[in-house]
Design an enzyme around this catalytic site. Structure first.
Site, mmCIF file in Angstrom:
data_model
loop_
_atom_site.group_PDB
_atom_site.id
_atom_site.type_symbol
_atom_site.label_atom_id
_atom_site.label_comp_id
_atom_site.label_asym_id
_atom_site.label_seq_id
_atom_site.Cartn_x
_atom_site.Cartn_y
_atom_site.Cartn_z
ATOM 1 N N CYS A 89 49.696 29.807 141.456
ATOM 2 C CA CYS A 89 51.142 30.250 141.235
ATOM 3 C C CYS A 89 51.272 31.693 141.478
ATOM 4 C CB CYS A 89 51.905 29.486 140.375
ATOM 5 S SG CYS A 89 52.005 27.905 140.208
ATOM 6 N N HIS A 345 60.444 27.213 143.837
ATOM 7 C CA HIS A 345 59.048 27.659 143.621
ATOM 8 C C HIS A 345 58.039 27.628 144.745
ATOM 9 C CE1 HIS A 345 55.296 29.215 141.745
ATOM 10 N NE2 HIS A 345 55.275 28.092 141.120
ATOM 11 N N CYS A 375 53.131 32.099 134.882
ATOM 12 C CA CYS A 375 51.958 31.086 134.481
ATOM 13 C C CYS A 375 51.375 30.660 135.615
ATOM 14 C CB CYS A 375 52.570 29.793 133.789
ATOM 15 S SG CYS A 375 53.906 28.821 134.425
#
Length: 389
Positions: A89, A345, A375
């Protein structure tokens, strides 16, 4: 050491899975933000030394160096090289940091950091599952299994572990999710996203139009509605409403040296003050931003109170809530224009996306320092601190 500056940062408005951006190839999403950087900044784009593109699901339409393909599809010169990277991510936040390192080392002067992810066209996890179905093996090796026997690394399970470890409740998560939508809606209505969002032309039943508003924001969200969403796990606390939205999108940030500012008459929006990346427990996984931020602030000689705005990726609501609690941070300064629960996201594109939003928040509030962290799979976390100029 040389200083790295951010001249511009842009993003597409988020598209829901199967939504308004589903008809756009991920390469063309990337080309759209590259074109915007070229159009919005008056300099010879042939001077770009490199393009670094974050992308998590590098399969199908996002293979064959998707960053380079986006360059070729854009109005940028074909002479510009590109590389595609994966730090889960944090991929395009890492792209910013690699770009900054190149500039700070003096080896390059203009680097375009970016991210691309169509989660509609290349579904999350498909790169692993399709190979497994074809009998081509699993990412977990024999030695990795020996160290972590029987453990399937799961961000969802890590998020539930954070809930328990940090004493959070489902009510906490639901309230936070509602606030994300409220802030995203307020920022949209106030026009705060206009500078950062790049329009993407799409086909609709009414004809061709520009996609300009984040599709995931629930402008009419209520606590009752969010609280009523089914739990993802019996006995757990997380629901789809308190998790980030699957999203299609692309983003980019132009990182340059002081010499490039002079040579091309560019005006910087921010100076990169600190960059770092750390890793910790890969099982709880999503907790690392807490410790990464603590170390970053110490290394930068700062305290959390020195930071005017924080962007902490809302992979799941427990992450920013635990981050706030652990660091004693001000809830009013986090994700002030909404986060991934409302805005989406798009995995590898989220890093540069958050930077575009962070700069917008600093502009809107007059803040000086901004901090971004998220994260990442494998228990990793990047931290970037910028100073608005």
């Amino acid at each position: 050491m040389a200083t790295a500056y951010i001249v511009d940062a842009v993003r597409t408005a988020g598209g829901k899975r199967g939504g308004r951006l589903a008809g756009v190839h991920p390469v063309d999403l990337g080309a759209a933000v590259f074109d915007a950087i070229a159009d919005r900044n008056d300099f010879d784009t042939k001077a770009i030394d490199d393009v670094i593109t974050g992308c998590v699901s590098q399969g199908g339409q996002q293979t064959m160096d998707v960053g380079r393909n986006a360059v070729l599809a854009s109005k940028l010169p074909d002479s510009i090289p590109a590389v595609t990277i994966d730090r889960q991510c944090g991929s395009s936040q890492q792209a910013i940091q690699f770009a900054a390192q190149a500039v700070m080392s003096g080896t390059q002067d203009i680097v375009l950091a970016s991210g691309i992810e169509s989660m509609t066209r290349v579904p999350m996890g498909s790169v692993a599952t399709l190979f497994m179905k074809e009998g081509l093996g699993h990412y977990k090796s024999e030695r990795l299994e020996e160290k972590y026997p029987g453990i399937m690394f799961s961000q969802f399970m890590g998020a539930e572990m954070i809930v328990k470890k940090h004493g959070l409740t489902k009510a906490d998560l639901d309230a936070y999710a509602l606030e994300s939508h409220r802030r995203g809606a307020a920022a949209t209505e106030a026009g705060h996203f206009q500078r950062e969002i790049v329009g993407v032309e799409i086909d609709t039943p009414e004809g061709r139009e520009m996609h300009l508003i984040d599709e995931g924001i629930r402008f009419d969200a209520t606590l009752e509605g969010i609280a009523g969403v089914k739990l993802l796990q019996e006995g757990g606390a997380i629901t789809a409403a308190s998790a980030s939205q699957i999203c299609d999108g692309a983003s980019a940030a132009l990182v340059v040296s002081e010499q490039a500012l002079k040579d091309h008459n560019l005006t910087p929006r921010a100076r990169i003050h600190h960059i770092s990346v750390t890793a910790g427990d890969p099982v709880i996984m999503l907790e690392e931003p807490l410790f990464a931020t603590e170390r970053a602030l110490k290394k930068a000689g700062m305290k959390i109170g020195d930071i005017d705005a924080y962007e902490v990726n809302e992979a799941f609501a427990p992450v920013p809530l635990a981050w706030l609690k652990y660091l004693g941070a001000d809830p009013a300064r986090i994700n002030q224009h909404g986060g991934a629960i409302a805005l989406g996201h798009p995995l590898g594109a989220s890093g540069t996306k958050l930077m575009a939003t962070l700069l917008g928040v600093l502009d809107a509030t007059g803040g000086k320092y901004g901090l971004q962290t998220m994260c990442e799979g494998g228990g990793q976390a990047n931290v970037t601190i910028v100073e608005r100029l």
